[in-house]
Design a protein around this motif. Structure first.
Motif, PDB file in Angstrom:
ATOM      1  N   VAL A 177     113.107  45.703  11.640  1.00 43.26           N
ATOM      2  CA  VAL A 177     113.015  44.835  12.812  1.00 43.26           C
ATOM      3  C   VAL A 177     112.893  43.404  12.309  1.00 43.26           C
ATOM      4  O   VAL A 177     112.132  43.129  11.375  1.00 43.26           O
ATOM      5  CB  VAL A 177     111.801  45.205  13.690  1.00 43.26           C
ATOM      6  N   ILE A 178     113.631  42.495  12.935  1.00 47.42           N
ATOM      7  CA  ILE A 178     113.570  41.080  12.583  1.00 47.42           C
ATOM      8  C   ILE A 178     112.452  40.418  13.381  1.00 47.42           C
ATOM      9  O   ILE A 178     112.390  40.538  14.610  1.00 47.42           O
ATOM     10  CB  ILE A 178     114.897  40.365  12.899  1.00 47.42           C
ATOM     11  N   VAL A 179     111.556  39.713  12.697  1.00 47.10           N
ATOM     12  CA  VAL A 179     110.479  38.943  13.326  1.00 47.10           C
ATOM     13  C   VAL A 179     110.492  37.529  12.738  1.00 47.10           C
ATOM     14  O   VAL A 179     111.264  37.238  11.830  1.00 47.10           O
ATOM     15  CB  VAL A 179     109.098  39.611  13.107  1.00 47.10           C
ATOM     16  N   THR A 180     109.630  36.662  13.259  1.00 40.17           N
ATOM     17  CA  THR A 180     109.517  35.310  12.697  1.00 40.17           C
ATOM     18  C   THR A 180     108.084  35.063  12.239  1.00 40.17           C
ATOM     19  O   THR A 180     107.167  35.814  12.589  1.00 40.17           O
ATOM     20  CB  THR A 180     109.906  34.222  13.721  1.00 40.17           C
ATOM     21  N   ASP A 181     107.906  33.991  11.492  1.00 39.78           N
ATOM     22  CA  ASP A 181     106.565  33.664  10.998  1.00 39.78           C
ATOM     23  C   ASP A 181     105.768  32.806  11.979  1.00 39.78           C
ATOM     24  O   ASP A 181     104.699  32.302  11.634  1.00 39.78           O
ATOM     25  CB  ASP A 181     106.638  32.976   9.625  1.00 39.78           C
ATOM     26  N   LEU A 182     106.270  32.643  13.216  1.00 45.31           N
ATOM     27  CA  LEU A 182     105.562  31.855  14.225  1.00 45.31           C
ATOM     28  C   LEU A 182     104.925  32.720  15.307  1.00 45.31           C
ATOM     29  O   LEU A 182     104.391  32.188  16.273  1.00 45.31           O
ATOM     30  CB  LEU A 182     106.530  30.861  14.894  1.00 45.31           C
ATOM     31  N   GLU A 196     109.121  23.139  10.409  1.00 44.61           N
ATOM     32  CA  GLU A 196     108.585  22.143  11.340  1.00 44.61           C
ATOM     33  C   GLU A 196     108.377  22.724  12.746  1.00 44.61           C
ATOM     34  O   GLU A 196     108.700  22.097  13.751  1.00 44.61           O
ATOM     35  CB  GLU A 196     109.508  20.921  11.414  1.00 44.61           C
ATOM     36  N   GLY A 197     107.860  23.947  12.803  1.00 42.88           N
ATOM     37  CA  GLY A 197     107.536  24.562  14.085  1.00 42.88           C
ATOM     38  C   GLY A 197     108.715  25.123  14.845  1.00 42.88           C
ATOM     39  O   GLY A 197     108.584  25.506  16.011  1.00 42.88           O
ATOM     40  N   ALA A 198     109.883  25.189  14.190  1.00 43.09           N
ATOM     41  CA  ALA A 198     111.098  25.662  14.862  1.00 43.09           C
ATOM     42  C   ALA A 198     111.739  26.798  14.072  1.00 43.09           C
ATOM     43  O   ALA A 198     111.531  26.932  12.868  1.00 43.09           O
ATOM     44  CB  ALA A 198     112.095  24.525  15.034  1.00 43.09           C
ATOM     45  N   ILE A 199     112.521  27.601  14.777  1.00 43.29           N
ATOM     46  CA  ILE A 199     113.281  28.678  14.164  1.00 43.29           C
ATOM     47  C   ILE A 199     114.767  28.389  14.349  1.00 43.29           C
ATOM     48  O   ILE A 199     115.225  28.140  15.467  1.00 43.29           O
ATOM     49  CB  ILE A 199     112.948  30.036  14.816  1.00 43.29           C
ATOM     50  N   ASP A 200     115.510  28.412  13.264  1.00 48.70           N
ATOM     51  CA  ASP A 200     116.962  28.306  13.347  1.00 48.70           C
ATOM     52  C   ASP A 200     117.496  29.685  13.720  1.00 48.70           C
ATOM     53  O   ASP A 200     117.383  30.636  12.940  1.00 48.70           O
ATOM     54  CB  ASP A 200     117.528  27.854  12.003  1.00 48.70           C
ATOM     55  N   SER A 247     103.706  25.815  18.526  1.00 50.54           N
ATOM     56  CA  SER A 247     104.547  24.617  18.468  1.00 50.54           C
ATOM     57  C   SER A 247     105.236  24.306  19.784  1.00 50.54           C
ATOM     58  O   SER A 247     105.753  23.204  19.968  1.00 50.54           O
ATOM     59  CB  SER A 247     105.614  24.768  17.372  1.00 50.54           C
ATOM     60  N   GLY A 248     105.285  25.285  20.699  1.00 43.57           N
ATOM     61  CA  GLY A 248     106.001  25.081  21.948  1.00 43.57           C
ATOM     62  C   GLY A 248     107.501  25.232  21.812  1.00 43.57           C
ATOM     63  O   GLY A 248     108.249  24.964  22.758  1.00 43.57           O
ATOM     64  N   PHE A 249     107.983  25.675  20.651  1.00 44.94           N
ATOM     65  CA  PHE A 249     109.416  25.862  20.443  1.00 44.94           C
ATOM     66  C   PHE A 249     109.945  26.957  21.360  1.00 44.94           C
ATOM     67  O   PHE A 249     109.411  28.064  21.403  1.00 44.94           O
ATOM     68  CB  PHE A 249     109.700  26.230  18.987  1.00 44.94           C
ATOM     69  N   PRO A 303     110.449  20.394  17.930  1.00 48.81           N
ATOM     70  CA  PRO A 303     111.674  19.649  17.653  1.00 48.81           C
ATOM     71  C   PRO A 303     112.073  18.763  18.835  1.00 48.81           C
ATOM     72  O   PRO A 303     111.807  19.109  19.995  1.00 48.81           O
ATOM     73  CB  PRO A 303     112.718  20.748  17.426  1.00 48.81           C
ATOM     74  N   PRO A 304     112.714  17.631  18.566  1.00 46.48           N
ATOM     75  CA  PRO A 304     113.026  16.687  19.629  1.00 46.48           C
ATOM     76  C   PRO A 304     114.146  17.119  20.570  1.00 46.48           C
ATOM     77  O   PRO A 304     114.252  16.609  21.677  1.00 46.48           O
ATOM     78  CB  PRO A 304     113.435  15.421  18.851  1.00 46.48           C
ATOM     79  N   GLU A 305     115.004  18.081  20.168  1.00 44.59           N
ATOM     80  CA  GLU A 305     116.132  18.464  21.003  1.00 44.59           C
ATOM     81  C   GLU A 305     115.641  19.099  22.305  1.00 44.59           C
ATOM     82  O   GLU A 305     114.891  20.066  22.297  1.00 44.59           O
ATOM     83  CB  GLU A 305     117.044  19.450  20.267  1.00 44.59           C
ATOM     84  N   PRO A 306     116.111  18.597  23.456  1.00 41.93           N
ATOM     85  CA  PRO A 306     115.621  19.082  24.761  1.00 41.93           C
ATOM     86  C   PRO A 306     115.803  20.580  24.982  1.00 41.93           C
ATOM     87  O   PRO A 306     114.997  21.195  25.675  1.00 41.93           O
ATOM     88  CB  PRO A 306     116.459  18.272  25.755  1.00 41.93           C
ATOM     89  N   ILE A 307     116.835  21.187  24.391  1.00 41.02           N
ATOM     90  CA  ILE A 307     117.076  22.608  24.607  1.00 41.02           C
ATOM     91  C   ILE A 307     115.904  23.467  24.124  1.00 41.02           C
ATOM     92  O   ILE A 307     115.690  24.579  24.592  1.00 41.02           O
ATOM     93  CB  ILE A 307     118.389  23.057  23.916  1.00 41.02           C
ATOM     94  N   PHE A 308     115.113  22.926  23.185  1.00 40.95           N
ATOM     95  CA  PHE A 308     113.993  23.679  22.625  1.00 40.95           C
ATOM     96  C   PHE A 308     112.664  23.364  23.308  1.00 40.95           C
ATOM     97  O   PHE A 308     111.630  23.899  22.922  1.00 40.95           O
ATOM     98  CB  PHE A 308     113.867  23.403  21.127  1.00 40.95           C
ATOM     99  N   HIS A 309     112.664  22.493  24.301  1.00 46.48           N
ATOM    100  CA  HIS A 309     111.423  22.079  24.949  1.00 46.48           C
ATOM    101  C   HIS A 309     110.969  23.113  25.979  1.00 46.48           C
ATOM    102  O   HIS A 309     111.791  23.719  26.672  1.00 46.48           O
ATOM    103  CB  HIS A 309     111.600  20.714  25.611  1.00 46.48           C
TER     104      HIS A 309
END
Length: 389
Positions: free
Chosen positions: A102-107, A133-137, A161-163, A318-324
């Protein structure tokens, strides 16, 4: 357009403060408070006589209201105590085979990730995608998938992070690759649009104490209809199994006859008062419209970011609005914690402060005046941190 009259009526308890703690808890609106106390008052008034059977119409209505919030069928919703229990039902009950991953993230919050770590002793492998920086690619998630991957398990919005992850893209990928998508949705449900059908979500675990405008100790698990009967719950009781002529008497000692819908995840008596608040909170969300709520929150998020763009404090999302997501995290030097707390309390700002960061969690009841108050507070905090350092 937000119904401001409804907000005024429901959120009188926070009218005189700037309440930014939706990422932790909400102050339940008047309708949710009345529902909670109403259950107990009715319970007492009838001396408990047939109290569980008399409450079931309310339970059915609660499923319908919650189903509207996320665009699912009522029978795909089972009630739980919290997010962790809902995640655990899926993680423990899914028929993984040794060697599956299973794929998970560190956040991930521990309420999500611990359930998956706990499956390692059964032979399940975890592939952890690292954040930056609080985001996942999201492309790193896609790249981690191999021939043994069964599912992706992550959060709709990251608590620290609110990502905000791109659910449309993630769901489409899972659908194309034949992977299950298991989500922790507590930081977004009720605040941001989730469409489990459009976004190909297989399960969604949510506690009621944040965006859903309910309370602690109650939540729900959405489980896609074609998945329900593949999940073996960790416990069984009279609520989760098919009724016999007399539910108190067991005649088949060879197997459990589970319910076919998500009620199989509800083993015994439920938190009826808590579910009453879920019904009430969801009804407000549906009355306001989740699209309107998201639009309002995104507007507030943008206003806040614009107002603090020149401060030196670190903003993790991250500053990009899509991630807000309407959750903004700002770091300050931990040695200034008392001054920071004094500034926030002086402005009647209620938010989360942990380990040198401020987490501002917005909801539909927040106003532009609240945002401007927060901006001024953060500018004051920035001055304190800059001067003393």
């Amino acid at each position: 357009m937000i119904n401001k009259a409804l907000l005024e009526e429901e959120f009188q308890d926070i009218r005189d403060v700037s309440f930014f703690n939706a990422a932790y808890v909400v102050i339940p609106p008047k309708r949710s408070q009345a529902a909670y106390h109403g259950f107990m008052n009715d319970y007492i008034a009838i001396y408990g006589e047939e109290v569980t059977s008399k409450v079931w119409p309310m339970i059915d209505e609660a499923r319908k209201e919650l189903a509207k919030v996320i665009n699912c069928e009522p029978e795909e919703i089972g009630f739980t105590k919290n997010t962790a229990e809902a995640v655990g039902i899926i993680a423990n009950g899914y028929p993984f085979k040794p060697g599956d991953n299973v794929i998970v993230t560190d956040l991930e919050h521990t309420s999500n990730i611990n359930a998956w770590i706990n499956q390692r002793h059964k032979g399940l492998d975890l592939k952890v995608v690292k954040s930056h920086e609080g985001a996942i690619d999201i492309n790193n998630i896609f790249a981690a998938v191999d021939e043994h991957t069964v599912a992706i398990a992550t959060s709709t919005v990251m608590f620290s992070s609110g990502f905000r992850i791109d659910l449309d893209k993630l769901g489409a990928f899972c659908h194309e690759k034949g992977l299950r998508l298991f989500l922790d949705g507590i930081q977004s449900c009720g605040r941001l649009l989730i469409d489990v059908k459009k976004q190909h979500i297989d399960s969604l675990a949510i506690g009621g104490n944040k965006g859903l405008l309910a309370t602690l100790g109650v939540g729900f698990l959405y489980c896609k209809k074609d998945l329900i009967q593949s999940i073996i719950p960790p416990y069984a009781g009279y609520q989760s199994t098919k009724p016999s002529i007399d539910p108190r008497v067991t005649t088949d000692f060879t197997q459990i006859h589970w319910r076919d819908d998500a009620r199989r995840f509800e083993s015994g008596n439920l938190n009826y008062a808590g579910i009453a608040t879920l019904k009430a909170g969801a009804s407000i969300i549906n009355e306001l419209g989740i699209e309107n709520i998201e639009e309002h929150i995104v507007m507030l998020d943008k206003r806040l970011r614009e107002g603090i763009k020149d401060i030196s404090l670190k903003v993790t999302t991250p500053p990009e609005p899509i991630f807000h997501s309407g959750i903004v995290c700002i770091y300050y030097p931990i040695e200034h914690e008392k001054e920071v707390m004094d500034i926030l309390h002086g402005r009647k700002i209620y938010t989360t402060m942990r380990s040198g960061y401020i987490r501002l969690g917005m909801h539909v009841y927040n106003t532009e005046e609240d945002i401007d108050n927060a901006i001024e507070a953060l500018k004051e905090i920035d001055k304190v941190a800059t001067v003393k350092n």
